[in-house]
Design a protein around this motif. Structure first.
Motif, short mmCIF file in Angstrom:
data_model
loop_
_atom_site.label_atom_id
_atom_site.label_comp_id
_atom_site.label_asym_id
_atom_site.label_seq_id
_atom_site.Cartn_x
_atom_site.Cartn_y
_atom_site.Cartn_z
N HIS B 122 0.84 -1.20 0.00
CA HIS B 122 0.00 0.00 0.00
C HIS B 122 0.87 1.24 0.00
O HIS B 122 1.57 1.52 0.98
CB HIS B 122 -0.89 -0.03 1.24
N ILE B 123 0.85 1.97 -1.12
CA ILE B 123 1.51 3.29 -1.16
C ILE B 123 0.51 4.32 -1.59
O ILE B 123 0.39 5.39 -1.02
CB ILE B 123 2.78 3.28 -2.06
N CYS B 124 -0.25 4.00 -2.65
CA CYS B 124 -1.35 4.85 -3.09
C CYS B 124 -2.56 4.50 -2.21
O CYS B 124 -2.68 3.37 -1.75
CB CYS B 124 -1.63 4.52 -4.55
N CYS B 125 -3.44 5.46 -1.95
CA CYS B 125 -4.51 5.15 -0.99
C CYS B 125 -5.55 4.19 -1.57
O CYS B 125 -6.47 3.79 -0.86
CB CYS B 125 -5.16 6.41 -0.42
N SER B 126 -5.39 3.78 -2.82
CA SER B 126 -6.30 2.77 -3.37
C SER B 126 -5.74 1.35 -3.28
O SER B 126 -6.48 0.39 -3.48
CB SER B 126 -6.59 3.06 -4.85
N PHE B 349 5.44 10.29 -4.01
CA PHE B 349 4.20 10.30 -3.23
C PHE B 349 4.29 11.32 -2.08
O PHE B 349 3.27 11.70 -1.52
CB PHE B 349 3.90 8.91 -2.66
N GLY B 381 -2.51 7.76 -8.15
CA GLY B 381 -1.22 7.58 -7.49
C GLY B 381 -0.06 8.17 -8.26
O GLY B 381 0.77 8.89 -7.71
#
Lengths: 383, 444
Positions: B122-126, B349, B381
């Motif tokens: 998980h790096i992008c909130c999706s 990010f 992202g």
């Protein structure tokens, strides 16, 4: 009435904050998301204020933020670019969604007040590894706040910060108890003003007014039919105009409603959970609170824990229906919405969905909400 | 009209075969008594390799890109996601992926092969939500493990903090126990250590390959790079893929030594930033007709490759291999955590400033004349901060154009309008529109 004070603070947040700075000689830091540990700021005698939008059309963010990102983050950034917050001494965000993060980074690039901090609030809050990580990040934050203020803090300062925030949270929850009544003595609009005023004011000045309101509500009777009891669920929301429209529908139409509870980061997700007391290690207690609080959907995995809180609120506040509110382009909520709606419907709570932008199209929404309320009436008629 | 000699890549067919086998192996895993898992292209795929040699993965982003490349299939998948109730503005990879599950159709034929578990990052909130929902759409009985890598930026952008690396490493260690629990298998440390090293050597080697594209003429063009960088997104810990990158490096080095160009009429070099609209890759070939070659991007270089930014020389250099291979499970988890936290595609990010610095480094050191930014409605992202990136690159003296599109939803890409913009951009950089029949073919 004491309750009118909150609307005044909501509408005059900048005047209040500039005056506070003048009165106290202390610093103010603007923050972008409710995962920022306000307790630590109070320990440093720094006032943390949340930056919300203005719900007004603007044309200043287009060069800085791609239009596919949520209207809330663009509205927030607009406040900075237009110079509304030039009196801030710093800005800060705790990691939540990438949309709001851009408002922060753009603000930092274009309107840097001289102090800024990005707190990588863990996303995996369901992991036991989140706590030691967050404590490490709090140590970094504390060092940076020492730089900002020239002060060092002790555990008793942190304890003071915890008490300030817990006292406010407790009174706010007490106020919500009144909304469980068949005929709530406080409207959804009034509650929204009250909850959001927490973001804009010193909690120590907000608290006595809130306590006064709590006393007044014990005998207050509103001269209105509460109509259907509604739960609002979803993204950031301080849509005063929308709630006002919903709660005055009954004056114009055959159906009316009252918003009796919300599941938003402007209200319950913000204040519902307290820091556990007493604690011999206040910093750990603060970290545990932010990890265990009702999560933003961006952090609500692998288990979708929010659903339990939503249905509990629906049951405790005896709602007739729910309106699921989505800020356009709000990815974390958009990924949850089909499951939130299903969960509510499985629990026999009729649900209606609305998508919001910067401004509220009150006219078209009035027709849609009225139709939804009529379906609730029809169901009541059937049985 | 060609200035430079050119020739096809010798390893092209091998690349195609490896990729086809990857997707076929995933589909056929059960016939071999093996396990399947789904997860992000950015996942720590070395870890599930410790479960055995018969464990196969499908990584969501490249799979969804393949769906998007097949526009009729993609349309069916996107429609299914929207009918389920997902917003049309969500990540188009996710919507293609969920649609594939909902329609129960595998883009490479047959039914969608249900995974045994989901293992992602998980790096992008999706990212976490993607697989949380995929597991739910699969019936709710697919277990999910997510490793949070949102632990802050890596040096030189921010100082190194031990607790940040430990946070990620500890989640990996917990994840190993979780894998044993949900699969009932015993974790084989030897297999894991080998896979961890494959991950590190393949991502290092990809960066070394990209360094070769500093040469004029460029030995690789970006449309071809898309077919090659993909192995780092399919399964970077695969020994076969790591070996393929060694082979590819030798061939590209040979092309450099012999002056072999990807685009024979190279007159101008440009770079992109993020995923292209996958259904419209012929745009790249059209631009090549003008004599303009895309040498790559922070996306193709920095997602599969591991680099370090040097703020003194304002340059990107492949991150050197660690001095020694990991010897224990704990060492491997710490090494992988530290290695991947330095991934260039993670840094941006945290601030557009970091992306601006890295893109500026590519632009200057790869001798780029112009930059084309894709305002990609399909990926929040990698589009994060893109407007500030544009302003920052212009401030640093680069020529920048933008177009709006979507990597995985053709309804949000206006091909004709985009080609018009690109033509104007190329003309402003001194190129002339080619007179070729081929052009009309492309624009029909």
């Amino acid at each position: 009435m004491a309750i009118e004070k909150f609307q005044e603070w909501y509408e005059n947040r900048h005047e209040y904050q500039m005056d506070w700075k003048k009165r106290t000689g202390n610093k103010i830091v603007g923050y972008f998301c409710t995962y920022v540990p306000e307790e630590i700021f109070y320990a440093f005698d720094v006032l943390p204020v949340r930056i919300l939008g203005s719900h007004q059309m603007q044309d200043v963010t287009e060069p800085h933020l791609f239009g596919m990102f949520c209207p809330f983050c663009r509205d927030v950034l607009a406040q900075g670019l237009k110079g509304k917050y030039d009196y801030l001494d710093g800005i800060m965000i705790a990691q939540s969604c990438i949309q709001l993060r851009q408002a922060y980074t753009s603000w930092e690039i274009n309107k840097n007040p001289g102090w800024s901090h990005y707190l990588p609030m863990p996303n995996h809050v369901q992991s036991p590894r989140a706590l030691p990580f967050l404590l490490g990040e709090y140590e970094i934050l504390i060092k940076k706040l020492e730089d900002l203020t020239g002060k060092k803090i002790t555990d008793s300062d942190l304890q003071r910060g915890i008490e300030i925030m817990n006292n406010a949270r407790r009174v706010m929850k007490d106020i919500y108890e009144f909304r469980k009544q068949d005929s709530p003595p406080i409207t959804g609009v009034e509650c929204m003003y009250m909850a959001c005023a927490q973001f804009f004011t010193d909690a120590r000045e907000w608290l006595p007014v809130a306590e006064e309101v709590k006393k007044e509500l014990q005998t207050r009777k509103l001269d209105r039919d509460p109509g259907k009891r509604l739960l609002l669920v979803g993204s950031e929301n301080d849509e005063i105009e929308f709630i006002k429209m919903v709660e005055t529908l009954g004056e114009r139409e055959s159906v009316g409603a009252t918003v009796v509870v919300e599941e938003h980061c402007t209200t319950t997700r913000y204040f519902w959970d307290e820091v556990e007391q007493p604690s011999s290690d206040p910093l750990t207690a603060i970290a545990e609170r932010y990890i265990a609080r009702v999560p933003c959907p961006a952090k609500d995995w692998p288990e979708r824990t929010r659903l339990k809180q939503i249905s509990k609120l629906a049951k405790d506040f005896n709602v007739d229906g729910a309106i699921v509110i989505q800020q356009k382009f709000c990815d974390p909520h958009e990924t949850d919405i089909p499951f939130v709606r299903k969960h509510l419907e499985d629990n026999e709570i009729p649900t209606y969905f609305l998508e919001f932008d910067v401004t509220t199209p009150a006219g078209p929404f009035a027709i849609r909400v009225e139709a939804f309320l009529e379906t609730l009436e029809a169901e009541a008629d059937l049985f | 009209m060609s200035t430079y000699p050119t020739e096809p890549l010798k390893c092209w067919n091998k690349a195609k075969e490896l990729r086809e086998n990857f997707y076929a192996d995933y589909a056929a895993a059960k016939e071999r008594g093996g396990l399947r898992w789904m997860g992000s292209a950015w996942a720590f795929d070395a870890v599930p390799r410790g479960l055995g040699k018969d464990v196969y993965t499908i990584t969501g982003e490249p799979y969804a890109a393949s769906c998007a490349f097949n526009r009729p299939v993609s349309a069916e998948f996107l429609k299914a996601s929207e009918n389920y109730g997902f917003a049309r503005d969500l990540c188009s990879y996710m919507r293609n992926y969920w649609g594939s599950i909902l329609v129960n159709k595998y883009a490479f034929g047959g039914e969608y092969p249900k995974p045994d578990f989901a293992w992602t990052q998980h790096i992008c909130c999706s990212h976490g939500k993607w697989y949380q929902n995929a597991c739910e759409l699969e019936g709710g009985d697919v277990p999910l493990y997510v490793v949070d890598v949102g632990a802050g930026a890596y040096p030189p952008f921010e100082p190194i903090y031990e607790h940040r690396v430990k946070y990620v490493a500890d989640q990996l260690l917990d994840g190993i126990e979780w894998l044993e629990k949900v699969t009932g298998r015993t974790f084989d440390d030897e297999l894991f250590l080998e896979a961890a090293w494959n991950d590190i050597r393949s991502t290092n080697k990809w960066a070394e390959i990209c360094m070769l594209n500093r040469t004029v003429p460029a030995p690789l063009d970006e449309k071809s790079i898309y077919a090659l960088y993909v192995f780092g997104t399919l399964e970077k810990s695969s020994g076969a893929f790591a070996d393929f990158y060694d082979e590819l490096y030798d061939e590209v080095k040979d092309r450099v030594d012999r002056g072999i160009a990807a685009v024979g009429n190279e007159k101008l070099r440009w770079m992109s930033d993020t995923q292209p609209p996958w259904g419209f890759l012929n745009t790249y070939r059209y631009i090549e007709l003008w004599g303009a070659v895309s040498i790559g991007s922070i996306y193709t270089y920095g997602l599969t490759g591991m680099w370090l930014y040097d703020d003194k020389t304002r340059d990107l250099r492949p991150r050197p291999l660690p001095d020694k291979k990991p010897g224990t499970r704990e060492e491997a988890c710490t090494m992988l955590a530290d290695w991947h936290l330095s991934k260039p595609e993670y840094q941006h990010f945290y601030s557009p400033r970091y992306k601006i610095d890295m893109m500026d480094a590519i632009a200057r050191n790869w001798k780029v004349d112009g930059i084309i930014l894709h305002y990609n409605r399909g990926c929040e992202g990698l589009s994060i901060g893109i407007a500030e990136t544009r302003l920052g690159l212009i401030e640093k003296g680069h020529k920048v154009m933008t177009y709006e599109g979507n990597m995985g939803d053709e309804r949000e890409f206006d091909e004709s309008a985009t080609l018009n913009r690109i033509e104007i951009f190329l003309e402003t950089m001194g190129l002339q529109k080619p007179v070729m029949g081929h052009e009309e073919t492309l624009r029909q």
